[in-house]
Motif scaffolding. Structure first.
Motif, mmCIF file in Angstrom:
data_model
loop_
_atom_site.group_PDB
_atom_site.id
_atom_site.type_symbol
_atom_site.label_atom_id
_atom_site.label_comp_id
_atom_site.label_asym_id
_atom_site.label_seq_id
_atom_site.Cartn_x
_atom_site.Cartn_y
_atom_site.Cartn_z
ATOM 1 N N SER A 1 2.663 -29.662 35.184
ATOM 2 C CA SER A 1 1.651 -28.681 35.203
ATOM 3 C C SER A 1 1.363 -27.628 34.173
ATOM 4 O O SER A 1 0.289 -27.181 33.757
ATOM 5 C CB SER A 1 1.624 -27.828 36.679
ATOM 6 O OG SER A 1 2.635 -27.024 36.964
ATOM 7 N N ASP B 1 2.551 -33.511 42.992
ATOM 8 C CA ASP B 1 3.265 -32.621 42.247
ATOM 9 C C ASP B 1 4.173 -31.729 43.410
ATOM 10 O O ASP B 1 3.639 -31.193 44.081
ATOM 11 C CB ASP B 1 2.559 -31.482 41.430
ATOM 12 C CG ASP B 1 3.197 -30.608 40.552
ATOM 13 O OD1 ASP B 1 3.492 -30.782 39.407
ATOM 14 O OD2 ASP B 1 4.255 -29.763 41.159
ATOM 15 N N LYS C 1 5.524 -25.858 47.619
ATOM 16 C CA LYS C 1 4.225 -26.562 48.012
ATOM 17 C C LYS C 1 4.172 -28.080 47.223
ATOM 18 O O LYS C 1 4.961 -28.197 46.299
ATOM 19 C CB LYS C 1 3.165 -25.919 47.463
ATOM 20 C CG LYS C 1 3.069 -25.555 46.063
ATOM 21 C CD LYS C 1 1.800 -24.593 45.656
ATOM 22 C CE LYS C 1 1.821 -24.305 44.045
ATOM 23 N NZ LYS C 1 1.744 -25.184 43.019
HETATM 24 MG MG LIG Z 1 4.359 -25.932 40.410
#
Ligand SMILES: [Mg+2]
Ligand SMILES: Nc1ncnc2c1ncn2[C@@H]1O[C@H](COP(=O)(O)OP(=O)(O)OP(=O)(O)O)[C@@H](O)[C@H]1O
Length: 370
Positions: free
Chosen positions: A323, A156, A161
């Protein structure tokens, strides 16, 4: 962070028409780490069948790892049960044996980091219903069972990040996160074209809209890219597409995939993931992402969209919401299993949509999308 969250909570409350009391929170980032731990117990009734209490006890035994006070366990999942030395068991309840063992996957996070999130929730009067690793949430909403059985890596790519979740033999087996994201690409464009971050972001999004497929051939055919419609304050209305794609964006994509490759090597599961990579997060839509990934990693790569659930508005079926939808699944699963006692997830989701709540969610999401 509090301010931004406060605003979205207020917005959500206005839409839902009632006050929010709790929240499921996804966590990710380089403070996430994972390990696989083994547990052994004697079956409580060796003459009878293994029951769910035995299973709870053996998982509890596997949880007993020595952990520094700066780390906290956020998730424990079973990978494999072993009954009297015989492995490869996904569900041990009902089997007979005297010795029960389990291989688990444990995800830990930094205590400070979790405390900060707790504090923000508390300030807003929200109860924390649970932390979920963002990579796992994205995996839940996008991966097929076959991919998980064969072995697959969920990546992801967010703004700041990259969360990684590796599935082997159907089970989550490695979780980690690296501190680089799509915002770095925006940064590179800002520096390379000497424009503000705002303009760079607009250029980046415009680019992926214009160059959906065949990046290489488009770059060859269209030497200059025109930004007139973006009305940027800076005096750049045209740039060389080749400069932008090959010189500014590509080196960063290569760096990103080299870091992902290192993580895969570190996991030790690199040879057990024939389904390759499924990439999600807004950053997955960057031009050249899939092609560069295939070249650097040497595994098949597909874009992951949250299509493991039905009844969502089209706008949500986008890598960026993987997510969020995963968290939604997790939350609804939890609420439904604890409150209504439903066991079968498909049934839960069906009842959920028939009950009209999904309609509410739809509207909720519709209004949330910018
Ligand atoms: Mg995210
Ligand atoms: N169509 C697109 N093309 C290229 N990049 C995109 C596109 N849509 C979104 N992005 C980028 O994706 C990033 C945001 O992705 P996402 O919403 O998954 O991140 P996030 O969950 O907010 O961040 P993080 O997971 O790092 O906390 C931004 O850098 C944004 O520029």
């Amino acid at each position: 962070m509090t301010k931004a969250l406060e605003e979205s909570v207020e917005k959500a409350e206005r839409m839902a028409g009632h006050k929010l009391t709790g929240a499921y929170v996804s966590v990710g980032g380089p403070h996430i780490s994972s390990l696989n731990s083994h547990g052994i117990v004697a079956v409580s009734n060796p003459q009878g069948e293994i029951n769910s209490e035995d299973v709870d006890r053996v998982i509890e035994a596997a949880r007993a790892i020595s952990l520094s006070s700066t780390r906290k366990i956020i998730d424990v999942s079973s990978r494999d049960f072993i009954v009297d030395g015989q492995g490869g068991i996904k569900n041990a309840v009902g089997m007979s044996g005297v010795r029960l063992e389990v291989d688990t996957h444990i995800i830990t996070a930094s205590t400070t980091n979790l405390k900060n999130i707790e504090r923000v929730l508390e300030d807003l009067g929200l109860e924390n219903e649970g932390f979920v690793f963002a990579g796992k949430a994205s995996a839940d909403s996008t991966l097929t069972n076959t991919e998980k059985e064969l072995g697959v890596i969920l990546v992801d790519i967010g703004g700041g990040k990259i969360d990684i979740a590796i599935y082997v033999d159907g089970s989550l087996s490695y979780s980690s996160s690296i501190a680089i994201g799509a915002r770095h690409i925006t940064n590179d464009i800002a520096v390379g074209l000497r424009v503000s971050l705002d303009s760079a972001e607009k250029i980046k999004l415009h680019l992926s809209k214009k160059l959906k497929q065949n990046v290489a051939s488009t770059v060859k055919k269209t030497p200059q890219l025109n930004f007139n419609e973006l009305n940027l304050p800076e005096n750049v209305n045209e740039v060389s597409l080749k400069t932008l794609v090959d010189d500014i964006i590509a080196p960063r994509l290569e760096e990103i995939f080299k870091l992902i490759f290192e993580e895969i090597e570190k996991s030790g599961f690199g040879q057990m993931v024939p389904s390759g990579l499924v990439i999600t997060g807004g950053g997955a839509l960057t031009v050249g992402m899939v092609e560069t990934g295939k070249r650097i990693i040497g595994l098949p790569i597909r874009l992951g969209v949250p299509d493991r659930v039905s009844g969502l508005v089209d706008e949500i079926i986008d890598p960026q919401y993987a997510s969020t939808v995963g968290l939604l699944l997790w939350g609804s699963n939890n609420i439904m299993t604890s409150d209504a006692g439903f066991k079968n997830f498909n049934k839960i989701w069906k009842d959920f949509s028939i009950g009209g709540s999904i309609g509410k969610f739809k509207n909720f999401f519709k209004q949330f999308i910018p």
